[in-house]
Design a protein around this motif. Structure first.
Motif, mmCIF file in Angstrom:
data_model
loop_
_atom_site.group_PDB
_atom_site.id
_atom_site.type_symbol
_atom_site.label_atom_id
_atom_site.label_comp_id
_atom_site.label_asym_id
_atom_site.label_seq_id
_atom_site.Cartn_x
_atom_site.Cartn_y
_atom_site.Cartn_z
ATOM 1 N N MET B 1 0.837 -1.192 0.000
ATOM 2 C CA MET B 1 0.000 0.000 0.000
ATOM 3 C C MET B 1 0.877 1.248 0.000
ATOM 4 S SD MET B 1 -3.054 1.061 2.664
ATOM 5 C CE MET B 1 -3.446 -0.656 3.035
ATOM 6 N N LYS B 2 0.458 2.266 -0.742
ATOM 7 C CA LYS B 2 1.228 3.509 -0.802
ATOM 8 C C LYS B 2 1.227 4.217 0.563
ATOM 9 C CE LYS B 2 0.492 4.891 -5.627
ATOM 10 N NZ LYS B 2 -0.149 5.962 -6.441
ATOM 11 N N SER B 3 2.292 4.968 0.844
ATOM 12 C CA SER B 3 2.372 5.610 2.163
ATOM 13 C C SER B 3 1.231 6.608 2.362
ATOM 14 C CB SER B 3 3.724 6.306 2.327
ATOM 15 O OG SER B 3 3.907 7.279 1.333
ATOM 16 N N GLU B 4 0.798 7.280 1.258
ATOM 17 C CA GLU B 4 -0.302 8.245 1.444
ATOM 18 C C GLU B 4 -1.612 7.534 1.793
ATOM 19 O OE1 GLU B 4 1.731 8.086 -1.225
ATOM 20 O OE2 GLU B 4 0.680 8.483 -3.107
ATOM 21 N N GLN B 5 -1.760 6.276 1.311
ATOM 22 C CA GLN B 5 -2.966 5.522 1.665
ATOM 23 C C GLN B 5 -2.906 5.099 3.137
ATOM 24 O OE1 GLN B 5 -2.273 2.851 -1.692
ATOM 25 N NE2 GLN B 5 -4.395 3.196 -2.361
ATOM 26 N N ILE B 6 -1.703 4.694 3.566
ATOM 27 C CA ILE B 6 -1.521 4.322 4.968
ATOM 28 C C ILE B 6 -1.760 5.547 5.853
ATOM 29 C CG2 ILE B 6 0.201 3.598 6.669
ATOM 30 C CD1 ILE B 6 1.376 1.777 4.442
ATOM 31 N N PHE B 7 -1.208 6.693 5.416
ATOM 32 C CA PHE B 7 -1.432 7.926 6.176
ATOM 33 C C PHE B 7 -2.932 8.202 6.303
ATOM 34 C CE2 PHE B 7 -0.733 11.974 8.005
ATOM 35 C CZ PHE B 7 -1.706 12.816 7.481
ATOM 36 N N GLY B 8 -3.646 8.035 5.208
ATOM 37 C CA GLY B 8 -5.088 8.302 5.208
ATOM 38 C C GLY B 8 -5.836 7.445 6.211
ATOM 39 N N GLN B 9 -5.449 6.184 6.277
ATOM 40 C CA GLN B 9 -6.112 5.264 7.224
ATOM 41 C C GLN B 9 -5.767 5.630 8.668
ATOM 42 O OE1 GLN B 9 -5.062 1.248 6.088
ATOM 43 N NE2 GLN B 9 -6.446 1.256 4.313
ATOM 44 N N VAL B 10 -4.481 5.963 8.896
ATOM 45 C CA VAL B 10 -4.052 6.349 10.245
ATOM 46 C C VAL B 10 -4.806 7.606 10.679
ATOM 47 C CG1 VAL B 10 -2.092 7.285 11.578
ATOM 48 C CG2 VAL B 10 -1.773 5.259 10.136
ATOM 49 N N LEU B 11 -4.881 8.573 9.761
ATOM 50 C CA LEU B 11 -5.566 9.840 10.070
ATOM 51 C C LEU B 11 -7.032 9.590 10.416
ATOM 52 C CD1 LEU B 11 -5.798 12.911 10.209
ATOM 53 C CD2 LEU B 11 -6.040 12.953 7.708
ATOM 54 N N ARG B 12 -7.712 8.795 9.582
ATOM 55 C CA ARG B 12 -9.145 8.517 9.818
ATOM 56 C C ARG B 12 -9.338 7.829 11.158
ATOM 57 N NH1 ARG B 12 -12.427 6.428 4.857
ATOM 58 N NH2 ARG B 12 -12.553 8.658 4.522
ATOM 59 N N THR B 13 -8.467 6.867 11.467
ATOM 60 C CA THR B 13 -8.583 6.124 12.725
ATOM 61 C C THR B 13 -8.467 7.062 13.924
ATOM 62 O OG1 THR B 13 -7.591 4.212 11.627
ATOM 63 C CG2 THR B 13 -7.607 4.213 14.057
ATOM 64 N N ILE B 14 -7.456 7.942 13.878
ATOM 65 C CA ILE B 14 -7.239 8.867 15.013
ATOM 66 C C ILE B 14 -8.408 9.843 15.123
ATOM 67 C CG2 ILE B 14 -5.763 10.701 15.940
ATOM 68 C CD1 ILE B 14 -3.441 9.395 14.347
ATOM 69 N N ARG B 15 -8.824 10.368 13.965
ATOM 70 C CA ARG B 15 -9.929 11.348 13.978
ATOM 71 C C ARG B 15 -11.182 10.722 14.582
ATOM 72 N NH1 ARG B 15 -14.111 12.077 10.765
ATOM 73 N NH2 ARG B 15 -13.359 10.825 9.013
ATOM 74 N N LYS B 16 -11.497 9.490 14.162
ATOM 75 C CA LYS B 16 -12.717 8.815 14.656
ATOM 76 C C LYS B 16 -12.593 8.471 16.143
ATOM 77 C CE LYS B 16 -14.851 7.380 10.408
ATOM 78 N NZ LYS B 16 -15.595 6.358 9.649
ATOM 79 N N LYS B 17 -11.364 8.083 16.547
ATOM 80 C CA LYS B 17 -11.162 7.794 17.980
ATOM 81 C C LYS B 17 -11.481 9.032 18.819
ATOM 82 C CE LYS B 17 -7.646 4.298 18.573
ATOM 83 N NZ LYS B 17 -6.169 4.143 18.439
ATOM 84 N N GLN B 18 -11.185 10.204 18.237
ATOM 85 C CA GLN B 18 -11.440 11.459 18.954
ATOM 86 C C GLN B 18 -12.849 11.981 18.685
ATOM 87 O OE1 GLN B 18 -8.354 14.427 18.751
ATOM 88 N NE2 GLN B 18 -6.717 12.920 18.844
ATOM 89 N N LYS B 19 -13.626 11.134 17.987
ATOM 90 C CA LYS B 19 -15.036 11.500 17.668
ATOM 91 C C LYS B 19 -15.098 12.900 17.040
ATOM 92 C CE LYS B 19 -17.200 8.427 21.085
ATOM 93 N NZ LYS B 19 -16.009 7.558 20.999
ATOM 94 N N MET B 20 -14.195 13.133 16.108
ATOM 95 C CA MET B 20 -14.118 14.434 15.446
ATOM 96 C C MET B 20 -14.563 14.258 13.989
ATOM 97 S SD MET B 20 -10.742 16.890 15.051
ATOM 98 C CE MET B 20 -10.284 16.742 16.793
#
Lengths: 76, 76
Positions: B1-20
């Motif tokens: 997987m491309k690093s930008e795709q991995i970044f996207g998943q990491v970002l979404r996970t953190i954002r959702k964990k923070q209910k943002m």
């Protein structure tokens, strides 16, 4: 100072500490030498991929490179 | 997987964990919501400045955010 200028200074400092030329860093990171030069002069901002490539070429982690930039930003 | 795709998943996970929401993250980071959406879908790569802005909006350090991405890349 803009973060890309701080990044440029941090990059140049690390590169010179490792006695690596811009050409050699460009070759190792598979990036263009002009791009390396513009990063060091704070004219361009690195992307995630160039951060990863440059850090690898400098035998360090991209997160370490970003942390050094953050430390400099905090000193301001 | 491309690093930008991995970044996207990491970002979404953190954002959702923070209910943002993407809107709220966009507002806090002073970035465009569409840009946030494209980052999360791995279509765009973050620059150093957007990494710094997004990390700040998520109350974390950009180096921590990059480290999470590096950890995921290493798992591959």
């Amino acid at each position: 100072m803009k973060s890309e200028q701080i990044f440029g200074q941090v990059l140049r400092t690390i590169r010179k500490k490792q006695k690596m030329s811009q050409e050699n860093l460009a070759f190792r990171s598979n990036l263009d030498r002009t791009y390396i030069s513009m990063l060091e002069r704070g004219i361009h901002q690195p992307t995630l991929n160039s951060l990863l490539a440059i850090a690898s070429a400098l035998s360090m982690k991209a997160s370490e490179l970003v942390e050094l930039v953050e430390n400099e930003i905090e000193k301001e």
